[in-house]
Write a protein that holds these residues in place. Structure first.
Motif, PDB file in Angstrom:
ATOM      1  N   ILE A  90       0.452   5.153   7.842  1.00  0.00           N
ATOM      2  CA  ILE A  90      -0.351   6.375   7.992  1.00  0.00           C
ATOM      3  C   ILE A  90       0.360   7.276   8.989  1.00  0.00           C
ATOM      4  O   ILE A  90       0.607   6.872  10.129  1.00  0.00           O
ATOM      5  CB  ILE A  90      -1.773   6.049   8.487  1.00  0.00           C
ATOM      6  CG1 ILE A  90      -2.489   5.127   7.497  1.00  0.00           C
ATOM      7  CG2 ILE A  90      -2.585   7.322   8.717  1.00  0.00           C
ATOM      8  CD1 ILE A  90      -3.797   4.555   8.008  1.00  0.00           C
TER       9      ILE A  90
ATOM     10  N   ALA B 119      -3.072  -1.027   7.416  1.00  0.00           N
ATOM     11  CA  ALA B 119      -1.761  -0.411   7.626  1.00  0.00           C
ATOM     12  C   ALA B 119      -0.961  -1.206   8.645  1.00  0.00           C
ATOM     13  O   ALA B 119      -1.499  -1.690   9.640  1.00  0.00           O
ATOM     14  CB  ALA B 119      -1.935   1.028   8.094  1.00  0.00           C
TER      15      ALA B 119
ATOM     16  N   GLN C 115      -8.263   7.481   1.775  1.00  0.00           N
ATOM     17  CA  GLN C 115      -6.971   6.828   1.544  1.00  0.00           C
ATOM     18  C   GLN C 115      -6.581   5.837   2.640  1.00  0.00           C
ATOM     19  O   GLN C 115      -5.766   4.942   2.405  1.00  0.00           O
ATOM     20  CB  GLN C 115      -5.869   7.878   1.410  1.00  0.00           C
ATOM     21  CG  GLN C 115      -5.997   8.763   0.172  1.00  0.00           C
ATOM     22  CD  GLN C 115      -4.758   9.608  -0.048  1.00  0.00           C
ATOM     23  OE1 GLN C 115      -3.631   9.179   0.202  1.00  0.00           O
ATOM     24  NE2 GLN C 115      -4.961  10.846  -0.513  1.00  0.00           N
ATOM     25  N   MET C 116      -7.126   6.002   3.837  1.00  0.00           N
ATOM     26  CA  MET C 116      -6.677   5.191   4.971  1.00  0.00           C
ATOM     27  C   MET C 116      -6.819   3.676   4.766  1.00  0.00           C
ATOM     28  O   MET C 116      -5.893   2.925   5.103  1.00  0.00           O
ATOM     29  CB  MET C 116      -7.415   5.613   6.257  1.00  0.00           C
ATOM     30  CG  MET C 116      -6.925   6.930   6.827  1.00  0.00           C
ATOM     31  SD  MET C 116      -7.767   7.408   8.365  1.00  0.00           S
ATOM     32  CE  MET C 116      -6.885   6.418   9.567  1.00  0.00           C
TER      33      MET C 116
ATOM     34  N   GLY D 281       0.808  -1.216   0.000  1.00  0.00           N
ATOM     35  CA  GLY D 281       0.000   0.000   0.000  1.00  0.00           C
ATOM     36  C   GLY D 281       0.840   1.263   0.000  1.00  0.00           C
ATOM     37  O   GLY D 281       2.067   1.240   0.147  1.00  0.00           O
ATOM     38  N   ASN D 282       0.170   2.391  -0.167  1.00  0.00           N
ATOM     39  CA  ASN D 282       0.838   3.690  -0.182  1.00  0.00           C
ATOM     40  C   ASN D 282       1.140   4.175   1.221  1.00  0.00           C
ATOM     41  O   ASN D 282       0.662   3.626   2.221  1.00  0.00           O
ATOM     42  CB  ASN D 282      -0.042   4.712  -0.899  1.00  0.00           C
ATOM     43  CG  ASN D 282      -0.280   4.346  -2.352  1.00  0.00           C
ATOM     44  OD1 ASN D 282       0.612   3.818  -3.009  1.00  0.00           O
ATOM     45  ND2 ASN D 282      -1.482   4.610  -2.835  1.00  0.00           N
ATOM     46  N   VAL D 283       1.942   5.231   1.298  1.00  0.00           N
ATOM     47  CA  VAL D 283       2.180   5.941   2.557  1.00  0.00           C
ATOM     48  C   VAL D 283       1.282   7.169   2.561  1.00  0.00           C
ATOM     49  O   VAL D 283       1.357   8.000   1.638  1.00  0.00           O
ATOM     50  CB  VAL D 283       3.653   6.341   2.698  1.00  0.00           C
ATOM     51  CG1 VAL D 283       3.849   7.177   3.964  1.00  0.00           C
ATOM     52  CG2 VAL D 283       4.545   5.115   2.721  1.00  0.00           C
ATOM     53  N   LEU D 284       0.425   7.270   3.564  1.00  0.00           N
ATOM     54  CA  LEU D 284      -0.471   8.426   3.695  1.00  0.00           C
ATOM     55  C   LEU D 284       0.164   9.417   4.669  1.00  0.00           C
ATOM     56  O   LEU D 284       0.289   9.127   5.862  1.00  0.00           O
ATOM     57  CB  LEU D 284      -1.847   7.974   4.205  1.00  0.00           C
ATOM     58  CG  LEU D 284      -2.840   9.082   4.597  1.00  0.00           C
ATOM     59  CD1 LEU D 284      -3.092  10.033   3.427  1.00  0.00           C
ATOM     60  CD2 LEU D 284      -4.145   8.480   5.101  1.00  0.00           C
TER      61      LEU D 284
ATOM     62  N   GLN E 135      -6.417   1.736   2.267  1.00  0.00           N
ATOM     63  CA  GLN E 135      -5.438   1.130   1.373  1.00  0.00           C
ATOM     64  C   GLN E 135      -3.992   1.426   1.785  1.00  0.00           C
ATOM     65  O   GLN E 135      -3.053   0.863   1.210  1.00  0.00           O
ATOM     66  CB  GLN E 135      -5.628   1.642  -0.069  1.00  0.00           C
ATOM     67  CG  GLN E 135      -6.898   1.150  -0.748  1.00  0.00           C
ATOM     68  CD  GLN E 135      -8.117   1.922  -0.301  1.00  0.00           C
ATOM     69  OE1 GLN E 135      -8.044   3.129  -0.101  1.00  0.00           O
ATOM     70  NE2 GLN E 135      -9.238   1.226  -0.132  1.00  0.00           N
ATOM     71  N   ALA E 136      -3.803   2.277   2.784  1.00  0.00           N
ATOM     72  CA  ALA E 136      -2.453   2.729   3.123  1.00  0.00           C
ATOM     73  C   ALA E 136      -1.658   1.664   3.872  1.00  0.00           C
ATOM     74  O   ALA E 136      -2.203   0.900   4.666  1.00  0.00           O
ATOM     75  CB  ALA E 136      -2.529   4.006   3.951  1.00  0.00           C
ATOM     76  N   ARG E 137      -0.350   1.630   3.618  1.00  0.00           N
ATOM     77  CA  ARG E 137       0.557   0.736   4.344  1.00  0.00           C
ATOM     78  C   ARG E 137       1.076   1.401   5.610  1.00  0.00           C
ATOM     79  O   ARG E 137       1.225   0.773   6.656  1.00  0.00           O
ATOM     80  CB  ARG E 137       1.728   0.355   3.434  1.00  0.00           C
ATOM     81  CG  ARG E 137       2.802  -0.481   4.101  1.00  0.00           C
ATOM     82  CD  ARG E 137       3.843  -0.934   3.076  1.00  0.00           C
ATOM     83  NE  ARG E 137       4.496   0.195   2.433  1.00  0.00           N
ATOM     84  CZ  ARG E 137       5.609   0.785   2.908  1.00  0.00           C
ATOM     85  NH1 ARG E 137       6.157   0.360   4.042  1.00  0.00           N
ATOM     86  NH2 ARG E 137       6.152   1.791   2.252  1.00  0.00           N
TER      87      ARG E 137
END
Length: 786
Positions: free
Chosen positions: A645, A691, A638-639, A579-582, A641-643
């Motif tokens: 947060i 996450a 976004q939370m 996942g992305n970084v939020l 899917q985030a890796r």
């Protein structure tokens, strides 16, 4: 010691049903079987059929009252349920309200407090719909008793105050007396014993004035409890003996059992253990006879304590185990918040059993009981979310599993149990599986008229750590304070001197007794399992006699319990690795209303938080949500899917949702409405996150409501939502040093360090530039350390 709750108010039969029986209406006719000649019933037949069901419903209502008065609670509940069904068929709202009220009393007597609250609220709604002020008052009284049983004393007081006002308005002296008595019970539970005695004496005076012997006996019992809590044991015995005499005169078995148990407690406090045991055994027999589960648990707990002090250790162990089994059976139907609340009323049995087991040198079983008595609601909630089963009941963790957790975490586990501020029990579980027990005597603290909790508060406040006068911070008005020089004063003494004194004293109590058991390699992890006020303690800043901080010697993490740590480890397998970084930094701040009626206040912008987010974004090559972009809507999107947060903003401690889960994170609002943009702990609880890490780079995010189940707040909500590792703050963090610490943390994390090691190294780097712990020690890692 547990004291038995007294003074439950029973809703009487409806006035209308009594009038019907008094004027002698015809008994019900048998139902007529229809033949093939089907014809619509006449008006007379309809009236007769309705009267038939009405009389039957009223008779069932009265029958239930007779059954309840002879302690046949389940039979009474069946009668009232049948009556309720008939009243609902007849659309008889008054009868329906009465049946619901009585059902609520039956559920209360069987220990099902959530169901009691549910049906009493239905009864209350009907009473208000019908403008039945007497019924409204009775429902409020019963609601207050249920809240009291769950340990929610402020709510109990609020509801009983409403009941008292209605009773006085109607000149209902019995209702007034009962409201006063129930208020007295709640104030006693909150430790306001003079107020409790005052209220109970008023209640007793009314009972004697109206010659209500049953209520007189219950008032005497409540008054005796208040004297007991105040430490006036001879007076407590005198009053409880009067209560016992009235209960026996009236053949009130529940009242008799309560009085016997309360007498046993008083004799115990006077050191007469044989007499205490005799009385508690009699109380236990009655509780079992009338199926009073709460009374049974109380009697077993009190019996076990008396036997422990009498030296009867094996019997005490069995009694306390049985008490815990009863108490845990009462938790099955509770919501999470209710489990937390009731746990705070049941902790004595767990504490006393630990004492009994340690006295028999049963170190492992004592640790199992220490675990069993803490964070159980958290563990159950987490297990349900992890396994997707709403009805899941988890078993208490056993010794083999505890040792397995230490091996899996590659960490030394340190669990503390503060036993009545008299002793501190410490278990150290090494990664090898070895378990070592140490204990600390708190008598020197008692002689100084202080406690462990007071020392924690002193280390945090007198040393400037976490006080309202903190420097420019994420959550308070900026004030002048040079962190690098540490020149803020408390009185005439330098802040650093005062701070170190308490940090060193806490190190002596908490760390020195086990220092030889902790790893010598500073890169090896130590996971602390605190209790109570210790959750607010910056373990990293504890200082030994040579002035060395604990973070210099060890890599540190924290967990509410070993079982929660076991569950976060399982939870980690569900974390996303792709996942992305939020990143959120210095969102446009919302206006906040903390209490209804207050004007909105503006939160200050945090330029350091913005610099922090931008620096991390550059380091990790990811975008950041800054200012007006960082809306609550955008962040929530976004939370899931985030890796990772990371939220660098203001943290708020208040229970802004009014739901008992304090804490909120400030994000940019989507409108100008006050509180728009606040992401509350209760909202986080309902999310499903993947996450592996959430960092709350804000003020006070590790604080909340301290309970026997741990800290109820943001960290608990995030872990429950699916996050195995959370970094939070313990006080109002300084803006500029925090930005540097967090940037360093992600640099080390990006280099492949585990979370605990990266946080430790970032703290040490920040400490070089800002020596005062207020700048580098506020953050702690909860949960998975890798």
């Amino acid at each position: 010691m547990s004291l038995h709750p007294l003074g439950t108010t029973k809703r009487s039969a409806s006035i209308l049903s009594l009038l019907i029986l008094l004027i002698g209406l015809s008994p019900a006719l048998s139902a007529t079987i229809l033949t093939e000649q089907v014809q619509p019933p006449s008006a007379l037949q309809l009236a007769q059929a309705q009267d038939s069901r009405k009389v039957e419903a009223d008779q069932l209502l009265d029958q239930g009252i007779e059954q309840y008065n002879t302690s046949q609670f389940e039979a009474a509940m069946q009668s009232w349920q049948q009556a309720l069904n008939l009243y609902q068929e007849l659309k008889d709202r008054l009868g329906e309200g009465n049946a619901l009220g009585n059902l609520g009393v039956a559920y209360f007597s069987l220990g099902n407090y959530p169901k009691a609250i549910e049906v009493q609220e239905q009864s209350l709604a009907i009473a208000r719909e019908l403008k039945d002020r007497l019924g409204e008052g009775q429902s409020l009284g019963n609601l207050g008793n249920a809240y009291d049983a769950l340990g929610n004393y402020p709510k109990a007081i609020e509801v009983q105050d409403q009941r008292l006002a209605i009773a006085r308005e109607l000149k209902d002296r019995l209702g007034e007396g009962k409201a006063l008595g129930n208020l007295g019970n709640a104030y006693k539970a909150l430790g306001n014993y003079p107020k409790a005695i005052e209220l109970q004496e008023q209640s007793l005076a009314i009972a004697r004035e109206i010659k209500d012997r049953l209520w007189e006996g219950q008032s005497l019992g409540n008054l005796g409890n208040a004297y007991y809590a105040l430490g006036n044991y001879p007076r407590a015995i005198e009053v409880q003996e009067q209560s016992l005499a009235i209960a026996r005169e009236l053949k009130d078995r529940r009242g008799e059992g309560n009085a016997l148990g309360n007498l046993g407690n008083a004799y115990y406090s006077l050191g007469n253990y044989p007499k205490a045991i005799e009385l508690q055994e009699q109380s236990l027999a009655i509780a079992r006879e009338i199926k009073d589960r709460q009374g049974e648990g109380n009697a077993l707990g009190n019996l076990g304590l008396a036997r422990f002090n009498a030296g009867q250790l094996p019997q005490a162990e069995q009694d306390l185990l049985a008490a815990i089994a009863v108490f845990e059976s009462l938790r099955d139907r509770l919501t999470d918040s209710q489990k937390v609340s009731i746990a705070d009323t049941q902790f004595q049995a767990y504490n006393n059993l630990q004492r009994v087991l340690i006295a028999q040198n049963k170190v492992g079983p004592a640790l199992e009981i220490a675990e069993r008595g803490r964070a159980r609601a958290f563990a159950e909630l987490l297990a349900k979310r992890t396994q997707g089963q709403e009805t899941l009941t988890i078993q208490p963790i056993q010794m083999a599993a505890i040792q397995q957790v230490a091996r899996e975490q590659k960490a030394t586990l340190v669990e503390y149990a503060n036993i009545y501020d008299e002793q501190l029990f410490i278990w150290v579980v090494k990664p090898t599986g070895e378990v070592v027990f140490r204990q600390v005597d708190f008598k020197p603290l008692q002689q100084q008229k202080t406690s462990l909790g007071n020392l924690v508060a002193a280390a945090r406040c007198l040393g400037a750590v976490g006080c309202e006068e903190a420097m420019a911070s994420r959550g308070s008005q900026p004030v002048a304070f040079n962190v690098a020089q540490g020149d803020r004063q408390f009185g005439k003494a330098p802040v650093t001197t005062i701070k170190n004194e308490y940090l060193q004293q806490l190190h002596k109590l908490l760390i020195a007794p086990i220092a030889d058991l902790l790893p010598k390699d500073p890169n090896e992890r130590v996971i602390f399992v605190p209790q109570g006020r210790m959750f607010l303690l910056p373990f990293a800043a504890l200082q030994d006699e040579q002035g060395k901080y604990l973070i210099e010697k060890h890599t540190i993490a924290v967990s509410p319990s070993i079982q929660v740590l076991q569950l976060t480890h399982k939870q980690r397998q569900f974390s996303t690795k792709t996942g992305n970084v939020l990143l959120v930094g210095n969102p446009k701040m919302p206006s906040v209303i903390y209490k209804p009626g207050d004007p909105p206040g503006d939160l200050l912008p945090l330029p350091g938080a913005e610099q922090e987010a931008k620096a991390i974004a550059k380091l990790l090559n990811v975008p950041a949500l800054i200012g007006a972009q960082a809306t609550k809507v955008a962040v929530l999107k976004q939370m899931p899917q985030a890796r990772i947060i990371h939220l660098a903003t203001h943290g708020l401690l208040d229970d802004l949702g009014g739901v008992g889960v304090p804490g909120a994170i400030a994000l940019a609002p989507s409108s100008s409405a006050p509180n728009d943009g606040l992401l509350t702990a209760n909202e986080l609880l309902d999310l499903k996150l993947k996450a592996e890490l959430v960092v709350l780079s804000a003020c006070d995010t590790g604080k909340g409501k301290i309970t026997g189940d741990g800290v109820i707040g943001l960290s608990r909500s995030l872990i429950t939502a699916g996050v195995p590792s959370v970094i939070v703050s313990l006080w109002k963090v300084p803006d500029a040093p925090t930005a540097e610490l967090m940037t360093d943390f992600y640099r080390y994390l990006n280099q492949g360090r585990d979370k605990a090691t990266a946080l430790r190294q970032a703290m040490l780097d920040t400490k070089q530039k800002y020596p005062d712990p207020i700048a580098w020690a506020p953050f702690e890692l909860i949960g998975e350390a890798e």
